[in-house]
Design an enzyme around this catalytic site. Structure first.
Site, PDB file in Angstrom:
ATOM      1  N   HIS A 150      48.658  27.911 -19.382  1.00  9.45           N
ATOM      2  CA  HIS A 150      48.540  26.726 -20.162  1.00  9.45           C
ATOM      3  C   HIS A 150      47.995  25.744 -19.037  1.00  9.45           C
ATOM      4  O   HIS A 150      48.572  24.416 -19.319  1.00  9.45           O
ATOM      5  CB  HIS A 150      49.922  26.267 -20.775  1.00  9.45           C
ATOM      6  CG  HIS A 150      49.696  25.245 -22.013  1.00  9.45           C
ATOM      7  ND1 HIS A 150      49.595  24.086 -21.951  1.00  9.45           N
ATOM      8  CD2 HIS A 150      49.542  25.672 -23.336  1.00  9.45           C
ATOM      9  CE1 HIS A 150      49.521  23.323 -23.130  1.00  9.45           C
ATOM     10  NE2 HIS A 150      49.243  24.345 -23.817  1.00  9.45           N
ATOM     11  N   ASP A 182      55.214  24.655 -25.267  1.00 10.15           N
ATOM     12  CA  ASP A 182      54.943  23.525 -24.377  1.00 10.15           C
ATOM     13  C   ASP A 182      56.054  22.837 -24.300  1.00 10.15           C
ATOM     14  O   ASP A 182      56.966  22.372 -25.215  1.00 10.15           O
ATOM     15  CB  ASP A 182      53.706  22.649 -25.202  1.00 10.15           C
ATOM     16  CG  ASP A 182      52.399  23.362 -25.358  1.00 10.15           C
ATOM     17  OD1 ASP A 182      52.058  24.379 -24.768  1.00 10.15           O
ATOM     18  OD2 ASP A 182      51.655  22.731 -25.898  1.00 10.15           O
ATOM     19  N   HIS A 186      51.555  23.569 -32.863  1.00 10.44           N
ATOM     20  CA  HIS A 186      49.913  22.989 -32.797  1.00 10.44           C
ATOM     21  C   HIS A 186      49.071  24.069 -32.897  1.00 10.44           C
ATOM     22  O   HIS A 186      49.362  25.202 -32.493  1.00 10.44           O
ATOM     23  CB  HIS A 186      50.187  22.377 -31.097  1.00 10.44           C
ATOM     24  CG  HIS A 186      50.795  20.939 -31.370  1.00 10.44           C
ATOM     25  ND1 HIS A 186      51.409  20.372 -30.178  1.00 10.44           N
ATOM     26  CD2 HIS A 186      50.935  20.254 -32.356  1.00 10.44           C
ATOM     27  CE1 HIS A 186      51.977  19.225 -30.441  1.00 10.44           C
ATOM     28  NE2 HIS A 186      51.574  18.977 -31.765  1.00 10.44           N
ATOM     29  N   HIS A 235      55.578  26.373 -31.144  1.00  8.49           N
ATOM     30  CA  HIS A 235      55.502  25.207 -32.069  1.00  8.49           C
ATOM     31  C   HIS A 235      54.054  25.091 -32.989  1.00  8.49           C
ATOM     32  O   HIS A 235      53.264  26.130 -32.489  1.00  8.49           O
ATOM     33  CB  HIS A 235      55.559  24.027 -31.174  1.00  8.49           C
ATOM     34  CG  HIS A 235      54.543  23.898 -30.077  1.00  8.49           C
ATOM     35  ND1 HIS A 235      54.097  24.764 -29.319  1.00  8.49           N
ATOM     36  CD2 HIS A 235      53.419  22.988 -29.911  1.00  8.49           C
ATOM     37  CE1 HIS A 235      53.144  24.424 -28.525  1.00  8.49           C
ATOM     38  NE2 HIS A 235      52.779  23.381 -28.924  1.00  8.49           N
ATOM     39  N   HIS A 264      59.055  18.380 -26.334  1.00  5.80           N
ATOM     40  CA  HIS A 264      57.720  18.500 -26.553  1.00  5.80           C
ATOM     41  C   HIS A 264      57.655  17.212 -27.784  1.00  5.80           C
ATOM     42  O   HIS A 264      58.637  17.138 -28.491  1.00  5.80           O
ATOM     43  CB  HIS A 264      56.986  19.858 -26.860  1.00  5.80           C
ATOM     44  CG  HIS A 264      55.738  19.647 -26.919  1.00  5.80           C
ATOM     45  ND1 HIS A 264      54.944  19.033 -25.959  1.00  5.80           N
ATOM     46  CD2 HIS A 264      54.567  20.355 -27.676  1.00  5.80           C
ATOM     47  CE1 HIS A 264      53.634  19.360 -26.306  1.00  5.80           C
ATOM     48  NE2 HIS A 264      53.126  19.863 -27.259  1.00  5.80           N
ATOM     49  N   ASP A 310      46.652  25.152 -30.993  1.00  7.58           N
ATOM     50  CA  ASP A 310      46.096  25.966 -29.919  1.00  7.58           C
ATOM     51  C   ASP A 310      47.150  27.023 -29.855  1.00  7.58           C
ATOM     52  O   ASP A 310      47.025  27.957 -28.665  1.00  7.58           O
ATOM     53  CB  ASP A 310      45.737  25.232 -28.618  1.00  7.58           C
ATOM     54  CG  ASP A 310      46.955  24.390 -28.131  1.00  7.58           C
ATOM     55  OD1 ASP A 310      47.856  23.536 -29.070  1.00  7.58           O
ATOM     56  OD2 ASP A 310      47.035  24.213 -26.793  1.00  7.58           O
ATOM     57  N   HIS A 311      48.433  27.316 -30.552  1.00  4.38           N
ATOM     58  CA  HIS A 311      49.357  28.219 -30.354  1.00  4.38           C
ATOM     59  C   HIS A 311      49.502  28.844 -31.716  1.00  4.38           C
ATOM     60  O   HIS A 311      50.057  29.800 -31.749  1.00  4.38           O
ATOM     61  CB  HIS A 311      50.622  27.403 -29.930  1.00  4.38           C
ATOM     62  CG  HIS A 311      50.594  26.795 -28.764  1.00  4.38           C
ATOM     63  ND1 HIS A 311      51.269  27.611 -27.694  1.00  4.38           N
ATOM     64  CD2 HIS A 311      50.113  25.438 -28.064  1.00  4.38           C
ATOM     65  CE1 HIS A 311      51.070  26.613 -26.540  1.00  4.38           C
ATOM     66  NE2 HIS A 311      50.334  25.509 -26.769  1.00  4.38           N
TER      67      HIS A 311
END
Lengths: 312, 312
Positions: B268, B210, B64, B62, B139, B66-67
């Site tokens: 995570h 996530d 976001h 996805h 998510h 941090d990914h």
């Protein structure tokens, strides 16, 4: 004013050098300003004794990834973990769109005010203590170098002497501190300068990357206490430097010499000069010092306290 | 098949855990596939024994940061230093625009073919050896979990036995290797299965992050040899997990149990559970093992060789 080098490699990170970032600590105002923000800058901040909460201004030289790809992550982390109050980002045209597009695509919700300023040559920030100016460098995309000038400060004000001479406390003190002539209520005229220690001359730090040798780098660096200038290549690779509009160590030294700076610290080294390779980093230092002896090479996490020019 | 965990922290990096990335090494084809690409993934690759030149596929769960915020830097470095031949990136809607916008703003010129695929639930890649499918998780933005299935392979073919029985070399060997019945030129009918060792059953690895607990994670994970599932929170913070559509360690374990997976490795983790804090990482492990005993916790640079399910 303290400099902390957070990334000193060109293009790609190595095991010992991250991509570009320089932190300028301003302890007198509890702030840290960053210059460039390569990927992994937030990791370098974590590994240093800098605080996310003190980062207030970020100056981006140009929109190449090795100077930029750490910006969004750092801004996100400043919100999530850093208790940021307000961050201002400065950079060339396109930076506002970059931040807007990336914020939108990744649905970042900043918990603090963030503003992005598009710069052009001239003064881009000024308050009572500092002036920041920028000048366009010579690189294959629009690139700005930054100059931070600390303003001169009045010397130490001798309060006890003022009391001893019967100066009433209040607004007169401010005038005396600024070295003005003041008429007291009893008619005496006194000279503020006699209550003040020597003026503290403001310091000047200049950051020039990415660029090949150019006149505007010299103008921006004029009379600086510290010039941080890229030195991607050794002299043997001068042709590569010209083709890629980067600098050799010799070019960086020639800028420092022409601008009459006090000290040159080189950064942004090509990974090809790692220790053990045909040309080692020391070679770049020798080439620069042959032209400008007051030259050092940055390494990651190196700190440097910018000395006052004169305190006498 | 070997797993290398390159980032196991949620949201922000810590000194010991980077943000999300899992590498899947496929030694039989000299390739490495990445799942998510948080900022600093290229630095983690540098710190591991993985090779940039072997990275061929990158699957993003996805959008976001941090990914995702390590993707552009990694792709740039694969071109500059990694001698990449061809990289395929897979992810949810918006990823193609993200890569296109960032490439354009920062003027990256990829020296290798790069293609970006927008995925939807189902099979997204298949060749003779592997099938990759994905399923939508739960998510707050569109998120996909990925399942890699190695196809079953015929057992070891006993060439010497075939020669001893007078089977002429050539196309017949291929049929025998596949376990087929073959009529020889001399009229004999022989059974390929008698020349082959036991079939090697393909392994199945699933990556779910996530997400909060959901049925589609269970379906995607069905009968997997290894489930890598997020476990951002401890049970004490279950309400936080629900609000932020993340999982507790217990939720991860319930998915592994319901899907009858062989092993669960959690990743995570919220930085709030660092050793020395009120809840420590071991607490998450205890909570998961109470439900699904075959549970481990990932740490950065941990490697795990996925065992064959049965070789008998």
């Amino acid at each position: 004013m303290q400099i902390v080098f957070l990334g000193t490699s060109a293009g790609v990170p190595t095991r010992s050098r991250n991509v570009s970032c320089v932190a300028l600590r301003l302890p007198q105002r509890g702030e840290t300003w960053l210059f460039d923000c390569g990927e992994g800058t937030q990791h370098q901040v974590l590994g240093s004794d800098l605080k996310f909460s003190q980062i207030t201004r970020i100056f981006i030289t140009h929109l190449h990834g090795d100077h930029l790809f750490g910006l969004m992550g750092l801004l996100a982390t400043c919100g999530m973990a850093g208790h940021a109050k307000h961050i201002s980002v400065y950079g060339p045209p396109g930076l506002e769109d970059y931040v807007r597009e990336n914020s939108s695509r990744t649905e970042i919700r900043f918990s603090y005010p963030l503003d992005v300023h598009t710069v052009k040559a001239g003064t881009i920030f000024e308050d009572e203590e500092f002036r920041v100016t920028c000048g366009q460098l010579k690189h294959r995309v629009t690139t700005y170098g930054y100059r931070v000038e600390e303003k001169d400060r009045a010397g130490h004000f001798d309060v006890e002497k003022a009391i001893a001479q019967g100066v009433p406390s209040g607004p007169l003190y401010g005038k005396l501190k600024r070295g003005e002539l003041v008429t007291l209520p009893d008619g005496r005229v006194i000279d503020g300068a006699t209550f003040c220690g020597p003026k503290e001359k403001g310091r000047r730090v200049v950051y020039c990357t990415d660029t090949t040798y150019c006149q505007s780098a010299i103008e921006l660096s004029r009379d600086a206490d510290l010039l941080i200038h890229e030195a991607t290549f050794a002299q043997a690779d001068e042709e590569l430097a010209r083709q890629s509009t980067h600098s050799t160590a010799e070019m960086a030294a020639r800028v420092a010499l022409a601008a009459e700076t006090k000290l040159l610290i080189m950064t942004h080294f090509s990974p090809r000069y790692m220790t053990g390779n045909p040309i080692e980093p020391d070679q770049l230092l020798r080439e620069a010092r042959a032209i400008f002896p007051h030259t050092e090479m940055a390494r990651d996490f190196m700190t440097f306290d910018v000395p006052r020019r004169d305190e006498g």
